[in-house]
Each structure stands twice: as C-alpha cells, then as structure tokens.
Design a protein around this motif. Structure first.
Motif, PDB file in Angstrom:
ATOM      1  N   SER A   3       0.831  -1.210   0.000  1.00  0.00           N
ATOM      2  CA  SER A   3       0.000   0.000   0.000  1.00  0.00           C
ATOM      3  C   SER A   3       0.867   1.262   0.000  1.00  0.00           C
ATOM      4  CB  SER A   3      -0.977  -0.002   1.164  1.00  0.00           C
ATOM      5  OG  SER A   3      -0.298   0.022   2.381  1.00  0.00           O
ATOM      6  N   LYS A   4       2.036   1.225   0.648  1.00  0.00           N
ATOM      7  CA  LYS A   4       2.942   2.379   0.627  1.00  0.00           C
ATOM      8  C   LYS A   4       3.470   2.620  -0.782  1.00  0.00           C
ATOM      9  CE  LYS A   4       4.550   2.446   5.376  1.00  0.00           C
ATOM     10  NZ  LYS A   4       5.699   2.452   6.280  1.00  0.00           N
ATOM     11  N   ILE A   5       3.761   1.554  -1.495  1.00  0.00           N
ATOM     12  CA  ILE A   5       4.222   1.685  -2.883  1.00  0.00           C
ATOM     13  C   ILE A   5       3.113   2.300  -3.735  1.00  0.00           C
ATOM     14  CG2 ILE A   5       4.927   0.418  -4.961  1.00  0.00           C
ATOM     15  CD1 ILE A   5       6.385  -1.569  -3.046  1.00  0.00           C
ATOM     16  N   ILE A   6       1.884   1.844  -3.533  1.00  0.00           N
ATOM     17  CA  ILE A   6       0.757   2.392  -4.300  1.00  0.00           C
ATOM     18  C   ILE A   6       0.561   3.864  -3.967  1.00  0.00           C
ATOM     19  CG2 ILE A   6      -1.755   2.297  -4.611  1.00  0.00           C
ATOM     20  CD1 ILE A   6      -1.520  -0.770  -4.334  1.00  0.00           C
ATOM     21  N   GLU A   7       0.545   4.215  -2.687  1.00  0.00           N
ATOM     22  CA  GLU A   7       0.336   5.615  -2.289  1.00  0.00           C
ATOM     23  C   GLU A   7       1.444   6.523  -2.829  1.00  0.00           C
ATOM     24  OE1 GLU A   7      -2.445   6.827  -1.018  1.00  0.00           O
ATOM     25  OE2 GLU A   7      -3.209   4.772  -1.052  1.00  0.00           O
ATOM     26  N   THR A   8       2.680   6.067  -2.760  1.00  0.00           N
ATOM     27  CA  THR A   8       3.792   6.865  -3.290  1.00  0.00           C
ATOM     28  C   THR A   8       3.672   7.003  -4.803  1.00  0.00           C
ATOM     29  OG1 THR A   8       5.230   6.183  -1.477  1.00  0.00           O
ATOM     30  CG2 THR A   8       6.318   6.972  -3.485  1.00  0.00           C
ATOM     31  N   SER A   9       3.259   5.941  -5.463  1.00  0.00           N
ATOM     32  CA  SER A   9       3.065   5.986  -6.918  1.00  0.00           C
ATOM     33  C   SER A   9       1.953   6.948  -7.288  1.00  0.00           C
ATOM     34  CB  SER A   9       2.759   4.584  -7.454  1.00  0.00           C
ATOM     35  OG  SER A   9       3.841   3.713  -7.219  1.00  0.00           O
ATOM     36  N   ILE A  10       0.870   6.961  -6.504  1.00  0.00           N
ATOM     37  CA  ILE A  10      -0.229   7.901  -6.748  1.00  0.00           C
ATOM     38  C   ILE A  10       0.301   9.332  -6.690  1.00  0.00           C
ATOM     39  CG2 ILE A  10      -2.359   8.869  -5.764  1.00  0.00           C
ATOM     40  CD1 ILE A  10      -3.103   5.964  -4.966  1.00  0.00           C
ATOM     41  N   SER A  11       1.080   9.611  -5.678  1.00  0.00           N
ATOM     42  CA  SER A  11       1.642  10.958  -5.523  1.00  0.00           C
ATOM     43  C   SER A  11       2.562  11.310  -6.695  1.00  0.00           C
ATOM     44  CB  SER A  11       2.394  11.043  -4.202  1.00  0.00           C
ATOM     45  OG  SER A  11       2.997  12.294  -4.060  1.00  0.00           O
ATOM     46  N   LEU A  12       3.469  10.412  -7.024  1.00  0.00           N
ATOM     47  CA  LEU A  12       4.425  10.698  -8.102  1.00  0.00           C
ATOM     48  C   LEU A  12       3.763  10.727  -9.477  1.00  0.00           C
ATOM     49  CD1 LEU A  12       7.483   8.589  -6.845  1.00  0.00           C
ATOM     50  CD2 LEU A  12       7.266  11.088  -6.877  1.00  0.00           C
ATOM     51  N   THR A  21       7.572   9.003 -14.511  1.00  0.00           N
ATOM     52  CA  THR A  21       7.976   8.446 -13.215  1.00  0.00           C
ATOM     53  C   THR A  21       8.558   7.057 -13.431  1.00  0.00           C
ATOM     54  OG1 THR A  21       6.191   9.640 -12.107  1.00  0.00           O
ATOM     55  CG2 THR A  21       7.183   7.818 -10.900  1.00  0.00           C
ATOM     56  N   SER A  22       9.742   6.835 -12.934  1.00  0.00           N
ATOM     57  CA  SER A  22      10.383   5.522 -13.057  1.00  0.00           C
ATOM     58  C   SER A  22      10.191   4.708 -11.783  1.00  0.00           C
ATOM     59  CB  SER A  22      11.879   5.689 -13.334  1.00  0.00           C
ATOM     60  OG  SER A  22      12.524   6.229 -12.182  1.00  0.00           O
ATOM     61  N   ILE A  23      10.419   3.432 -11.890  1.00  0.00           N
ATOM     62  CA  ILE A  23      10.412   2.574 -10.702  1.00  0.00           C
ATOM     63  C   ILE A  23      11.475   3.065  -9.727  1.00  0.00           C
ATOM     64  CG2 ILE A  23      10.896   0.235  -9.856  1.00  0.00           C
ATOM     65  CD1 ILE A  23       9.549  -0.785 -12.468  1.00  0.00           C
ATOM     66  N   GLN A  24      12.605   3.509 -10.255  1.00  0.00           N
ATOM     67  CA  GLN A  24      13.672   4.026  -9.404  1.00  0.00           C
ATOM     68  C   GLN A  24      13.184   5.239  -8.607  1.00  0.00           C
ATOM     69  OE1 GLN A  24      16.863   2.437  -9.197  1.00  0.00           O
ATOM     70  NE2 GLN A  24      16.773   3.641  -7.318  1.00  0.00           N
ATOM     71  N   GLN A  29      11.961   7.333  -3.347  1.00  0.00           N
ATOM     72  CA  GLN A  29      11.056   8.090  -2.471  1.00  0.00           C
ATOM     73  C   GLN A  29      10.793   7.334  -1.161  1.00  0.00           C
ATOM     74  OE1 GLN A  29       9.702  11.117  -3.619  1.00  0.00           O
ATOM     75  NE2 GLN A  29       8.632  11.510  -1.717  1.00  0.00           N
ATOM     76  N   LEU A  30      10.746   6.006  -1.256  1.00  0.00           N
ATOM     77  CA  LEU A  30      10.444   5.179  -0.088  1.00  0.00           C
ATOM     78  C   LEU A  30      11.692   4.650   0.618  1.00  0.00           C
ATOM     79  CD1 LEU A  30       7.475   3.170  -1.626  1.00  0.00           C
ATOM     80  CD2 LEU A  30       7.346   4.672   0.355  1.00  0.00           C
ATOM     81  N   GLY A  31      12.858   4.846   0.009  1.00  0.00           N
ATOM     82  CA  GLY A  31      14.074   4.308   0.586  1.00  0.00           C
ATOM     83  C   GLY A  31      14.150   2.796   0.469  1.00  0.00           C
ATOM     84  N   LEU A  32      13.629   2.262  -0.642  1.00  0.00           N
ATOM     85  CA  LEU A  32      13.608   0.818  -0.877  1.00  0.00           C
ATOM     86  C   LEU A  32      14.544   0.442  -2.018  1.00  0.00           C
ATOM     87  CD1 LEU A  32       9.711   0.295  -0.906  1.00  0.00           C
ATOM     88  CD2 LEU A  32      11.262  -0.062   1.028  1.00  0.00           C
ATOM     89  N   THR A  33      14.650  -0.842  -2.259  1.00  0.00           N
ATOM     90  CA  THR A  33      15.385  -1.341  -3.425  1.00  0.00           C
ATOM     91  C   THR A  33      14.373  -1.732  -4.499  1.00  0.00           C
ATOM     92  OG1 THR A  33      15.320  -3.635  -2.676  1.00  0.00           O
ATOM     93  CG2 THR A  33      17.217  -2.283  -1.939  1.00  0.00           C
ATOM     94  N   LYS A  34      14.844  -1.846  -5.719  1.00  0.00           N
ATOM     95  CA  LYS A  34      13.961  -2.306  -6.795  1.00  0.00           C
ATOM     96  C   LYS A  34      13.463  -3.720  -6.516  1.00  0.00           C
ATOM     97  CE  LYS A  34      15.278   0.439 -10.783  1.00  0.00           C
ATOM     98  NZ  LYS A  34      15.810   0.409 -12.155  1.00  0.00           N
ATOM     99  N   GLY A  35      14.293  -4.505  -5.850  1.00  0.00           N
ATOM    100  CA  GLY A  35      13.888  -5.868  -5.503  1.00  0.00           C
ATOM    101  C   GLY A  35      12.628  -5.883  -4.660  1.00  0.00           C
ATOM    102  N   THR A  36      12.514  -4.932  -3.742  1.00  0.00           N
ATOM    103  CA  THR A  36      11.312  -4.838  -2.910  1.00  0.00           C
ATOM    104  C   THR A  36      10.106  -4.503  -3.781  1.00  0.00           C
ATOM    105  OG1 THR A  36      12.652  -4.086  -1.045  1.00  0.00           O
ATOM    106  CG2 THR A  36      10.281  -3.719  -0.895  1.00  0.00           C
ATOM    107  N   PHE A  37      10.284  -3.570  -4.710  1.00  0.00           N
ATOM    108  CA  PHE A  37       9.200  -3.220  -5.631  1.00  0.00           C
ATOM    109  C   PHE A  37       8.746  -4.466  -6.395  1.00  0.00           C
ATOM    110  CE2 PHE A  37       7.480  -2.124  -9.728  1.00  0.00           C
ATOM    111  CZ  PHE A  37       6.595  -1.091  -9.447  1.00  0.00           C
ATOM    112  N   TYR A  38       9.699  -5.193  -6.969  1.00  0.00           N
ATOM    113  CA  TYR A  38       9.365  -6.352  -7.795  1.00  0.00           C
ATOM    114  C   TYR A  38       8.818  -7.524  -6.981  1.00  0.00           C
ATOM    115  CZ  TYR A  38      11.363  -3.983 -11.811  1.00  0.00           C
ATOM    116  OH  TYR A  38      11.603  -3.100 -12.819  1.00  0.00           O
TER     117      TYR A  38
END
Length: 188
Positions: A3-12, A21-24, A29-38
């Motif tokens: 849900s944090k990824i979705i909310e941040t994506s909504i904002s961006l 807007t890239s995955i990067q 913005q969240l201080g995560l790695t791409k691996g967490t996104f995937y």
C-alpha cells in the motif's frame, strides 16, 4: 509495504505523470530497493492498474450507496454531484491518474476499467431516467446525454478546482446541482 508503494506511486504519477515516473523514482522516495518493488509488482503498469481499480471501485461503492437510498431522484442527484466534487479533495491525484493515464493500460486491463467506468455512467443515466419516469425531471431530455453532461461537468473540475480556495466543495456542488436541476426541472 504494498500500500505504501501504491500511495507513493499515486503521488508521483499525479505530480509527474506515469511515463515520467520511473520505478527508481518510486523506490528512492520510499528508501527501498527495486527488488522490494518487484516482490509486490511485476512492473509499473501493474501499479497503475491497481490505482485505476481502487479509484473506480471506490466511486462505484459511493455511488451505489446513493442509488440505493430512499432519497428522491433530485436529492440523489445532489448527493451524487456532492460526492464527485468531494472526491477532488480526497482523491485528486488518483482522479488525475484515472483520467490522464488510462492510455497506458494494456488492452485487457483497459477493457476491464472501461466496463467499470461505463457502469458508473450507466448508473447516472438510470438515475436521470428514474427522475424522468417519476416526473421529477423533464420528459423531453435524453437520460444518456444528461449523464455525459454530469460526468463532463464534474470530471473537468478535477483539473481546475481548488478545494481549499474561495468556494467550498459544498458551495460548488450546490451551484452545479442548482444549474443541473433547473435544467432538468419539469415545467408546470
């Protein structure tokens, strides 16, 4: 985290646009790695699909609550317009993404979202037709065209209306509804 990824994506996506807007950008913005996104999403489009689904499902749920109420058709119309204007404040980025970024969905997902969007329009058309049938509204108007008018009026407001500005969302909904109902009003 999903849900944090979705909310941040909504904002961006709301600020920059989906393509810009890239995955990067999202993970930075969240201080995560791409691996967490995937771990949660296959790609950026999957996030976009979920944003679209959440937005239209929420609108349909609110609309359904209004449609099933015991209010008159005129009162339902006022409630519906008020709900659409209120969503500018509560969901402006999701709405902007819904209207602006739909073109980035693949054909299968686009078809799915369109069906829900069309259901929202058909429910408005039904409300208008019920008002005509119950003689609350004029009989010489087409319910389908009125439903598109209502959607155009309310949806365009997402692009210019400032909820914290001089006109409150209640005042704007009252203005829109007054104009709409005066046009729909059955004449003596």
């Amino acid at each position: 985290m999903k849900s944090k990824i979705i909310e941040t994506s909504i904002s961006l996506f709301g600020q920059r646009g989906f393509k810009e807007t890239s995955i990067q950008d999202i993970v930075d913005q969240l201080g995560l790695t791409k691996g967490t996104f995937y771990y949660y999403f296959k790609n950026k489009e999957e996030v976009l699909v979920q944003i679209h689904e959440r937005f239209i499902d929420d609108l349909l749920e609110q609309q359904n609550h209004i449609m099933e109420s015991t209010l008159t058709e005129k009162e339902k119309m006022h409630e519906l317009v008020t709900m659409m204007i209120r969503n500018i404040r509560t969901s402006v980025n999701s709405a902007m993404i819904f209207f602006r970024e739909m073109r980035h969905l693949n054909e299968e997902k686009l078809s799915y979202v369109r069906k829900k969007r069309d259901l929202f329009q058909k429910n408005i058309e039904k409300l208008v037709q019920n008002g005509i049938d119950r003689e609350e509204f004029r009989k010489d108007l087409r319910a389908d065209m009125i439903s598109y008018f209502i959607l155009g009026m309310a949806n365009w407001s997402y692009f210019w209306y400032e909820p914290g500005g001089e006109v409150s969302e209640g005042q704007l909904a009252d203005i829109y509804t007054a104009l709409l109902l005066q046009g729909l009003e059955k004449k003596g």
